[in-house]
Design a protein around this motif. Structure first.
Motif, PDB file in Angstrom:
ATOM      1  N   MET A  83       9.913 -93.170  32.210  1.00  0.00           N
ATOM      2  CA  MET A  83      11.344 -92.905  32.749  1.00  0.00           C
ATOM      3  C   MET A  83      12.043 -93.343  31.908  1.00  0.00           C
ATOM      4  O   MET A  83      13.263 -92.731  31.507  1.00  0.00           O
ATOM      5  N   VAL A  84      11.973 -94.513  31.286  1.00  0.00           N
ATOM      6  CA  VAL A  84      12.780 -95.153  30.173  1.00  0.00           C
ATOM      7  C   VAL A  84      12.772 -94.174  29.058  1.00  0.00           C
ATOM      8  O   VAL A  84      13.994 -93.951  28.320  1.00  0.00           O
ATOM      9  N   LEU A  85      11.571 -93.748  28.477  1.00  0.00           N
ATOM     10  CA  LEU A  85      11.451 -92.791  27.374  1.00  0.00           C
ATOM     11  C   LEU A  85      12.390 -91.651  27.571  1.00  0.00           C
ATOM     12  O   LEU A  85      12.750 -91.144  26.768  1.00  0.00           O
ATOM     13  N   ALA A  86      12.283 -90.953  28.898  1.00  0.00           N
ATOM     14  CA  ALA A  86      12.846 -89.812  29.249  1.00  0.00           C
ATOM     15  C   ALA A  86      14.407 -89.905  29.066  1.00  0.00           C
ATOM     16  O   ALA A  86      15.086 -89.179  28.382  1.00  0.00           O
ATOM     17  N   CYS A  87      14.837 -91.224  29.515  1.00  0.00           N
ATOM     18  CA  CYS A  87      16.178 -91.404  29.333  1.00  0.00           C
ATOM     19  C   CYS A  87      16.754 -91.849  27.856  1.00  0.00           C
ATOM     20  O   CYS A  87      17.880 -91.368  27.289  1.00  0.00           O
ATOM     21  N   ASN A  88      15.729 -92.185  26.976  1.00  0.00           N
ATOM     22  CA  ASN A  88      16.044 -92.370  25.636  1.00  0.00           C
ATOM     23  C   ASN A  88      16.091 -91.124  24.988  1.00  0.00           C
ATOM     24  O   ASN A  88      16.885 -90.875  23.969  1.00  0.00           O
ATOM     25  N   VAL A  89      15.492 -90.039  25.507  1.00  0.00           N
ATOM     26  CA  VAL A  89      15.562 -88.722  24.789  1.00  0.00           C
ATOM     27  C   VAL A  89      16.884 -88.029  25.210  1.00  0.00           C
ATOM     28  O   VAL A  89      17.333 -87.568  24.073  1.00  0.00           O
ATOM     29  N   ILE A  90      17.469 -88.473  26.036  1.00  0.00           N
ATOM     30  CA  ILE A  90      18.952 -87.918  26.483  1.00  0.00           C
ATOM     31  C   ILE A  90      19.788 -88.486  25.880  1.00  0.00           C
ATOM     32  O   ILE A  90      20.684 -88.191  24.965  1.00  0.00           O
ATOM     33  N   ILE A  91      19.689 -90.103  25.579  1.00  0.00           N
ATOM     34  CA  ILE A  91      20.834 -90.717  24.876  1.00  0.00           C
ATOM     35  C   ILE A  91      20.396 -90.097  23.432  1.00  0.00           C
ATOM     36  O   ILE A  91      21.464 -90.179  22.489  1.00  0.00           O
ATOM     37  N   ALA A  92      19.197 -89.998  22.799  1.00  0.00           N
ATOM     38  CA  ALA A  92      19.006 -89.456  21.484  1.00  0.00           C
ATOM     39  C   ALA A  92      19.536 -88.096  21.109  1.00  0.00           C
ATOM     40  O   ALA A  92      20.211 -87.843  20.025  1.00  0.00           O
ATOM     41  N   HIS A  93      19.725 -87.327  22.329  1.00  0.00           N
ATOM     42  CA  HIS A  93      20.228 -86.002  22.150  1.00  0.00           C
ATOM     43  C   HIS A  93      21.914 -85.989  22.124  1.00  0.00           C
ATOM     44  O   HIS A  93      22.466 -85.011  21.819  1.00  0.00           O
ATOM     45  N   ALA A  94      22.397 -87.058  22.501  1.00  0.00           N
ATOM     46  CA  ALA A  94      23.877 -87.197  22.766  1.00  0.00           C
ATOM     47  C   ALA A  94      24.939 -87.057  21.454  1.00  0.00           C
ATOM     48  O   ALA A  94      25.664 -85.964  21.518  1.00  0.00           O
ATOM     49  N   LYS A  95      24.209 -87.396  20.326  1.00  0.00           N
ATOM     50  CA  LYS A  95      25.053 -87.211  19.142  1.00  0.00           C
ATOM     51  C   LYS A  95      24.981 -85.703  18.690  1.00  0.00           C
ATOM     52  O   LYS A  95      26.047 -85.126  18.466  1.00  0.00           O
ATOM     53  N   PRO A  96      23.729 -85.284  18.381  1.00  0.00           N
ATOM     54  CA  PRO A  96      23.733 -83.668  18.031  1.00  0.00           C
ATOM     55  C   PRO A  96      24.222 -82.804  18.978  1.00  0.00           C
ATOM     56  O   PRO A  96      24.817 -81.818  18.498  1.00  0.00           O
ATOM     57  N   LEU A  97      24.110 -82.781  20.327  1.00  0.00           N
ATOM     58  CA  LEU A  97      24.442 -81.953  21.312  1.00  0.00           C
ATOM     59  C   LEU A  97      26.010 -82.134  21.511  1.00  0.00           C
ATOM     60  O   LEU A  97      26.591 -81.308  21.552  1.00  0.00           O
ATOM     61  N   GLY A  98      26.570 -83.415  21.671  1.00  0.00           N
ATOM     62  CA  GLY A  98      27.956 -83.599  22.051  1.00  0.00           C
ATOM     63  C   GLY A  98      28.778 -83.512  20.746  1.00  0.00           C
ATOM     64  O   GLY A  98      29.879 -83.300  21.023  1.00  0.00           O
ATOM     65  N   PHE A  99      28.258 -84.050  19.593  1.00  0.00           N
ATOM     66  CA  PHE A  99      29.151 -84.009  18.559  1.00  0.00           C
ATOM     67  C   PHE A  99      28.989 -83.468  16.925  1.00  0.00           C
ATOM     68  O   PHE A  99      29.401 -83.753  16.125  1.00  0.00           O
ATOM     69  N   GLY A 100      27.734 -82.963  17.142  1.00  0.00           N
ATOM     70  CA  GLY A 100      27.047 -82.250  15.903  1.00  0.00           C
ATOM     71  C   GLY A 100      26.726 -83.300  14.887  1.00  0.00           C
ATOM     72  O   GLY A 100      26.670 -82.990  13.791  1.00  0.00           O
ATOM     73  N   LEU A 101      26.289 -84.362  15.156  1.00  0.00           N
ATOM     74  CA  LEU A 101      25.987 -85.608  14.481  1.00  0.00           C
ATOM     75  C   LEU A 101      24.427 -85.823  14.195  1.00  0.00           C
ATOM     76  O   LEU A 101      23.891 -85.434  15.429  1.00  0.00           O
ATOM     77  N   PRO A 102      23.757 -86.471  13.300  1.00  0.00           N
ATOM     78  CA  PRO A 102      22.354 -86.771  13.512  1.00  0.00           C
ATOM     79  C   PRO A 102      22.245 -87.778  14.621  1.00  0.00           C
ATOM     80  O   PRO A 102      22.720 -88.317  14.999  1.00  0.00           O
ATOM     81  N   SER A 103      21.041 -87.565  15.276  1.00  0.00           N
ATOM     82  CA  SER A 103      20.348 -88.269  16.405  1.00  0.00           C
ATOM     83  C   SER A 103      20.575 -89.532  16.148  1.00  0.00           C
ATOM     84  O   SER A 103      20.426 -90.157  14.896  1.00  0.00           O
ATOM     85  N   ILE A 104      20.646 -90.634  17.182  1.00  0.00           N
ATOM     86  CA  ILE A 104      20.943 -91.791  17.328  1.00  0.00           C
ATOM     87  C   ILE A 104      19.687 -92.454  16.688  1.00  0.00           C
ATOM     88  O   ILE A 104      18.632 -92.355  16.863  1.00  0.00           O
ATOM     89  N   GLY A 105      19.892 -93.516  15.627  1.00  0.00           N
ATOM     90  CA  GLY A 105      18.777 -94.119  14.763  1.00  0.00           C
ATOM     91  C   GLY A 105      18.499 -93.440  13.628  1.00  0.00           C
ATOM     92  O   GLY A 105      17.886 -94.046  12.662  1.00  0.00           O
ATOM     93  N   ASP A 106      19.184 -92.018  13.258  1.00  0.00           N
ATOM     94  CA  ASP A 106      18.698 -91.502  12.094  1.00  0.00           C
ATOM     95  C   ASP A 106      19.176 -92.339  10.840  1.00  0.00           C
ATOM     96  O   ASP A 106      18.601 -92.520   9.846  1.00  0.00           O
ATOM     97  N   GLY A 107      20.422 -92.959  11.112  1.00  0.00           N
ATOM     98  CA  GLY A 107      21.087 -93.206   9.772  1.00  0.00           C
ATOM     99  C   GLY A 107      20.500 -94.780   9.553  1.00  0.00           C
ATOM    100  O   GLY A 107      20.504 -94.989   8.578  1.00  0.00           O
TER     101      GLY A 107
END
Length: 460
Positions: A83-107
């Motif tokens: 369940m936590v990992l599934a929510c992490n996936v949504i959090i990771a998608h937030a930057k590319p889907l919402g703002f066109g930026l690299p995924s969280i943790g990439d930098g």
């Protein structure tokens, strides 16, 4: 002999561990002669709950508690972790889907990895462990039926909801009309027929979502449910476990799987050694296939995800040989952080992520671990998270910033995942309990696993 109470009955405790690897010799009946009643020492005799080992093996006892000592099919934290990992996936998608930026943790990792990829590795490790657990406790046909019921009813309803409800809403919002929507060459009906068996060879619908940040980055229509790109890999690995059941390799030749896991890891190490920079991502290796109904798969993801899945399988088969201790988990966490910071994650990351997931699954307090039991919303979060995020950003939910967008996305995913579980997935899974397996040793509840995906490799 220890006894347990069930209502008013006293039941003797089983002597063997739930993690004892099956063996043809272990299933043969013992002699009923008087001579057989006298106690005789045996290297195959388990010495306590959870300490079973493959029949015919004589192994030295490890100085540290093993995975077999600490794991229980009925009391573990795999459900919570998934369940936590599934929510992490949504959090990771937030930057590319919402703002066109690299995924969280990439930098933070010099583009070696991100939160979504690490979560993806954890999912495939857990899936390999739990699917192997299921395969060892049942027959092939019941295993195949259980896999079908866990994956396809929820998937089919998700495809219908996406194509016939969410996509028309997006079309009305973008264009103000449904004119041209239904008859589009990549319209909703083509989306359904193309993806019905999990191949996911079509992601956009009727040219929509091109104005979203993810669509603008890809210069065209955007995916409605990009997370489903990993589903074909899950299906291939599930089928592989079924083939190992039919051939008897899973029960009788676990060393072959250990060898295959080692070969996969050598190929991963070769990728690292041959790379010009140790902060590289997995190297492209072309495509393999086609597989029936699924088409082609990326060879690099087959290698890396297959390695994690095999690690889970081998961990289940050799649970009596894997030490589980907090000091080792601390070392694994340090290696993970060091590899993400300085480089080498593609070779160091997968095994240490695997160890950390296994350790947390058996070490988290029972009060915390029980949060993930009973109602398994993980699969629903997986299949509905991406379209929920796309609609949130389409309707302007990202204008308030990253944190509100993540909150809206999680709430939207849960709003679809909860009815998916109660109305589709749970009723479908009741069908797998109809009838009983003929072998009483194989009965009993088993943790279930459903596939989940991350951003890496997701289509536009």
């Amino acid at each position: 002999m220890r006894e347990y109470r069930l209502g008013g009955l006293r039941l003797p405790a089983l002597r063997s561990s739930s993690l004892r690897s099956p063996s043809p010799r272990s299933s043969s009946p013992r002699s009923s002669s008087p001579r057989s009643s006298s106690p005789r020492p045996s290297s195959r005799e388990p010495r306590g709950p959870g300490r079973g080992r493959p029949a015919g093996w004589s192994l030295p006892r490890l100085p540290l508690p093993t995975l077999a000592d600490r794991y229980s099919p009925h009391r573990n934290a795999f459900g919570l972790l998934r369940m936590v990992l599934a929510c992490n996936v949504i959090i990771a998608h937030a930057k590319p889907l919402g703002f066109g930026l690299p995924s969280i943790g990439d930098g933070l990792t010099s583009s070696q990895s991100d939160l979504g990829t690490v979560s993806l590795y954890g999912f495939f490790l857990a899936s390999g462990f739990l699917i192997t657990e299921s395969a060892l406790r049942t027959s092939f046909w019941r295993y195949a039926w259980s896999r079908f019921l866990r994956v396809f009813p929820g998937l089919w309803v998700c495809l219908l909801v996406t194509a016939l409800v969410l996509a028309p809403l997006a079309a009305l919002y973008e264009n103000g009309t449904l004119h041209g929507f239904w008859g589009h060459s990549q319209g909703p009906f083509h989306y359904l027929t193309t993806n019905w068996f999990g191949s996911m060879n079509q992601f956009p619908i009727s040219g929509l979502l091109s104005g979203t940040p993810y669509g603008r980055e890809g210069h065209g229509p955007s995916a409605f449910d990009g997370s489903l790109w990993t589903l074909r890999y899950d299906l291939v690995f599930y089928a592989s476990i079924g083939a190992l059941m039919v051939t008897g390799v899973l029960r009788r030749a676990p060393r072959a799987l250990l060898l295959l896991t080692g070969v996969c890891y050598l190929l991963i190490v070769k990728d690292l050694v041959s790379a010009s920079d140790w902060t590289t991502r997995p190297l492209p290796r072309g495509a393999i296939g086609p597989f029936p109904l699924l088409g082609y798969l990326a060879a690099q993801w087959m290698l890396y995800l297959g390695f994690l899945f095999l690690l889970g399988t081998v961990a289940r088969l050799y649970a009596h040989r894997i030490p589980m201790h907090g000091s080792l988990a601390t070392i694994a966490a340090a290696l993970l952080g060091l590899s993400l910071w300085r480089g080498g994650f593609i070779a160091i990351g997968p095994p240490v992520v695997a160890y950390l997931v296994l350790y947390l699954a058996v070490a988290l307090p029972s009060r915390v671990a029980r949060l993930g039991r009973g109602r398994d919303y993980t699969y629903g979060i997986y299949i509905y998270g991406f379209p929920a995020q796309q609609l949130v950003v389409l309707f302007g939910g990202a204008r308030w910033g990253l944190i509100p967008y993540i909150v809206f996305s999680l709430l939207g995913a849960l709003a679809l995942a909860v009815p998916s579980w109660h109305l589709v997935e749970a009723p479908a899974m009741r069908w797998k309990r109809r009838g009983k397996t003929s072998d009483p040793r194989l009965r009993g509840p088993v943790p279930d696993a459903a596939p989940v995906a991350a951003t890496a490799g997701a289509p536009r």
